[in-house]
Scaffold this motif. Structure first.
Motif, PDB file in Angstrom:
ATOM      1  N   LEU A  70       0.847  -1.187   0.000  1.00  0.00           N
ATOM      2  CA  LEU A  70       0.000   0.000   0.000  1.00  0.00           C
ATOM      3  C   LEU A  70       0.886   1.242   0.000  1.00  0.00           C
ATOM      4  O   LEU A  70       1.681   1.450   0.921  1.00  0.00           O
ATOM      5  CB  LEU A  70      -0.915  -0.001   1.224  1.00  0.00           C
ATOM      6  N   LEU A  71       0.752   2.050  -1.030  1.00  0.00           N
ATOM      7  CA  LEU A  71       1.623   3.212  -1.216  1.00  0.00           C
ATOM      8  C   LEU A  71       1.016   4.475  -0.630  1.00  0.00           C
ATOM      9  O   LEU A  71      -0.132   4.809  -0.914  1.00  0.00           O
ATOM     10  CB  LEU A  71       1.915   3.424  -2.706  1.00  0.00           C
ATOM     11  N   LYS A  72       1.816   5.182   0.175  1.00  0.00           N
ATOM     12  CA  LYS A  72       1.404   6.476   0.705  1.00  0.00           C
ATOM     13  C   LYS A  72       1.942   7.620  -0.151  1.00  0.00           C
ATOM     14  O   LYS A  72       1.458   8.736  -0.075  1.00  0.00           O
ATOM     15  CB  LYS A  72       1.919   6.647   2.138  1.00  0.00           C
ATOM     16  N   ARG A  73       2.961   7.320  -0.944  1.00  0.00           N
ATOM     17  CA  ARG A  73       3.544   8.330  -1.823  1.00  0.00           C
ATOM     18  C   ARG A  73       3.991   7.678  -3.119  1.00  0.00           C
ATOM     19  O   ARG A  73       3.920   6.459  -3.273  1.00  0.00           O
ATOM     20  CB  ARG A  73       4.711   9.049  -1.142  1.00  0.00           C
ATOM     21  N   SER A  74       4.486   8.488  -4.041  1.00  0.00           N
ATOM     22  CA  SER A  74       4.866   8.017  -5.373  1.00  0.00           C
ATOM     23  C   SER A  74       5.848   6.854  -5.313  1.00  0.00           C
ATOM     24  O   SER A  74       6.689   6.766  -4.415  1.00  0.00           O
ATOM     25  CB  SER A  74       5.492   9.181  -6.162  1.00  0.00           C
ATOM     26  N   SER A 111       8.207   6.346  -7.455  1.00  0.00           N
ATOM     27  CA  SER A 111       9.211   6.754  -8.448  1.00  0.00           C
ATOM     28  C   SER A 111      10.547   6.034  -8.281  1.00  0.00           C
ATOM     29  O   SER A 111      11.310   5.910  -9.230  1.00  0.00           O
ATOM     30  CB  SER A 111       9.428   8.270  -8.377  1.00  0.00           C
ATOM     31  N   GLU A 112      10.822   5.559  -7.069  1.00  0.00           N
ATOM     32  CA  GLU A 112      12.094   4.867  -6.846  1.00  0.00           C
ATOM     33  C   GLU A 112      12.052   3.416  -7.316  1.00  0.00           C
ATOM     34  O   GLU A 112      13.094   2.760  -7.389  1.00  0.00           O
ATOM     35  CB  GLU A 112      12.450   4.912  -5.358  1.00  0.00           C
ATOM     36  N   GLN A 127       2.689  10.921  -7.823  1.00  0.00           N
ATOM     37  CA  GLN A 127       2.146  11.523  -6.616  1.00  0.00           C
ATOM     38  C   GLN A 127       0.719  12.006  -6.832  1.00  0.00           C
ATOM     39  O   GLN A 127      -0.098  11.977  -5.917  1.00  0.00           O
ATOM     40  CB  GLN A 127       3.031  12.694  -6.156  1.00  0.00           C
ATOM     41  N   ASN A 128       0.409  12.421  -8.058  1.00  0.00           N
ATOM     42  CA  ASN A 128      -0.968  12.820  -8.379  1.00  0.00           C
ATOM     43  C   ASN A 128      -1.924  11.644  -8.239  1.00  0.00           C
ATOM     44  O   ASN A 128      -3.049  11.796  -7.763  1.00  0.00           O
ATOM     45  CB  ASN A 128      -1.041  13.393  -9.798  1.00  0.00           C
ATOM     46  N   ILE A 169      -1.582   9.216  -6.213  1.00  0.00           N
ATOM     47  CA  ILE A 169      -1.760   9.003  -4.777  1.00  0.00           C
ATOM     48  C   ILE A 169      -2.705  10.043  -4.194  1.00  0.00           C
ATOM     49  O   ILE A 169      -3.633   9.727  -3.444  1.00  0.00           O
ATOM     50  CB  ILE A 169      -0.396   9.069  -4.047  1.00  0.00           C
ATOM     51  N   THR A 170      -2.470  11.312  -4.537  1.00  0.00           N
ATOM     52  CA  THR A 170      -3.252  12.418  -3.976  1.00  0.00           C
ATOM     53  C   THR A 170      -4.723  12.309  -4.324  1.00  0.00           C
ATOM     54  O   THR A 170      -5.607  12.499  -3.471  1.00  0.00           O
ATOM     55  CB  THR A 170      -2.705  13.762  -4.475  1.00  0.00           C
ATOM     56  N   PHE A 171      -5.008  11.988  -5.594  1.00  0.00           N
ATOM     57  CA  PHE A 171      -6.400  11.939  -6.054  1.00  0.00           C
ATOM     58  C   PHE A 171      -7.009  10.539  -5.960  1.00  0.00           C
ATOM     59  O   PHE A 171      -8.109  10.298  -6.462  1.00  0.00           O
ATOM     60  CB  PHE A 171      -6.483  12.450  -7.493  1.00  0.00           C
ATOM     61  N   ALA A 172      -6.270   9.618  -5.320  1.00  0.00           N
ATOM     62  CA  ALA A 172      -6.771   8.253  -5.098  1.00  0.00           C
ATOM     63  C   ALA A 172      -7.220   7.590  -6.382  1.00  0.00           C
ATOM     64  O   ALA A 172      -8.333   7.042  -6.471  1.00  0.00           O
ATOM     65  CB  ALA A 172      -7.891   8.271  -4.059  1.00  0.00           C
TER      66      ALA A 172
END
Length: 369
Positions: free
Chosen positions: A102-106, A108-109, A120-121, A123-126
């Motif tokens: 479960l990801l709380k942030r991008s 990208s790594e 990240q978008n 994540i932010t906008f679910a």
């Protein structure tokens, strides 16, 4: 006597090791290396939408101010999950048991072999998007890149697969935004509070006091309730299971005692037949049949009793020696000694009574003839 020694030694060895397993298991479950014991208090919200919380810093302050009276060493808040869940997912019509991160942030790594990362978008906008591992994609779609733009269904929510990630480890099969997953898994369970008590404290009693205090003054006591799992009952159940298994295996080993008892009975019959003149002389000078009965019965009990004591010593020593190569130590107590003594004595009485009666029932006239 050798049969009794082997039987008792086997039973004592198994029981001593079983008691050692029980003690080590319960100690590991209820206490840290320093002897401090811990328990967990959970928060249950009355409203499903309020389940994201339960404990905060004000609760910790409340407990710290009264910690001494509860024997509390420390308290800290535990999050409701560690970022991964094991669920069943549907991919290309196939049901798979998978581990989801479960990801709380991008992400990208994360190294991607096809498609692109979760931004990240997302994540932010679910956004209901997902990454699946190359290994999982290959097992379902043969070629991993074919997994792109397909759907993976987790708990009734359809996630759009936007990328395939390299298997840097085998811990995760799918990655999805935590916000989306939480929406499909509404629960009234909030976070948890771990309580660590000083050594020697009555954990069950003190935890009940703390729960009572939280239900009166806790930060969310008006929106829900605080409860705890009674570890004492759980540990008692675990101990009972281990004891049951130990005694079951001991009973199997104890079959050798039955065989040894038959040997004792046969030996005593032979002894009675070979000592007919002795029995006759004793009867002739005034011994009663009861005296003869007790004489041979005592001999049988002494034989098995001494064998039991020797077996206890050998069994205890063997258990101690075996435990040197195990992560726990054998427990040899008074109960094991009493068991060895009582069982061996019982075997002597049980299998010595018939030969003793046979000796006591001999007729003096027949012996003189």
């Amino acid at each position: 006597m050798l049969g009794i020694v082997i039987g008792i030694a086997s039973v004592i060895t198994i029981i001593s090791l079983g008691k050692g397993v029980e003690k080590a298991t319960l100690k590991n479950l209820q206490a840290s290396n320093s002897g401090k014991q811990s328990t967990v208090v959970e928060y249950y919200a009355d409203d499903l939408n309020a389940a994201e919380s339960g404990f905060n810093e004000s609760d910790l302050s409340l407990l710290n101010s009264a910690g001494a009276s509860f024997g509390l060493a420390e308290a800290h808040i535990i999050n409701d999950d560690n970022g991964t869940v094991d669920v069943q997912a549907s991919l290309n019509g196939s049901e798979q048991n998978v581990t989801v991160k479960l990801l709380k942030r991008s992400s990208s790594e994360q190294e991607i072999s096809a498609g692109h990362n979760i931004s990240q978008n997302n994540i932010t906008f679910a956004d209901p998007v997902a990454l699946i591992s190359k290994k999982l994609a290959a097992s379902i779609y043969i070629q991993p890149n074919r997994a792109l733009d397909t759907a993976v269904i987790v708990n009734g929510i359809s996630y759009h697969v936007i990328g395939v990630f390299e298997n840097a480890d085998d811990f995760h099969d799918i990655m999805i935004p935590k916000k989306v997953y939480k929406k499909s898994n509404i629960s009234n369970v909030g976070n948890k509070l771990k309580l660590v008590f000083n050594r020697g404290e009555n954990v069950s009693k003190q935890t009940k006091k703390i729960v009572s205090l939280l239900n009166k003054q806790g930060s969310h006591h008006l929106q829900g309730s605080y409860e705890h799992i009674e570890m004492g009952q759980i540990l008692k159940g675990i101990g009972s299971v281990i004891n049951s298994l130990t005694y079951f295996i001991s009973a199997i080993a104890g079959i050798s005692l039955f065989i040894a008892g038959i040997g004792v009975m046969n030996m005593m019959y032979i002894s009675v037949s070979e000592r007919t003149r002795e029995i006759g002389i004793r009867l002739a000078i005034g011994a009663t049949p009861k005296n003869i009965l007790f004489q041979f019965l005592l001999e049988a009990v002494l034989l098995t009793g001494i064998g039991g004591l020797i077996g206890f010593g050998i069994g205890g020593g063997l258990a101690w020696l075996i435990s040197l190569f195990l992560p726990f130590r054998a427990v040899i107590g008074v109960g094991s000694f009493l068991l060895a003594f009582c069982v061996s004595t019982f075997v002597g009485i049980l299998f010595g009574i018939l030969p003793a009666k046979n000796a006591a029932n001999k007729n003096l006239i027949d012996i003189l003839r």
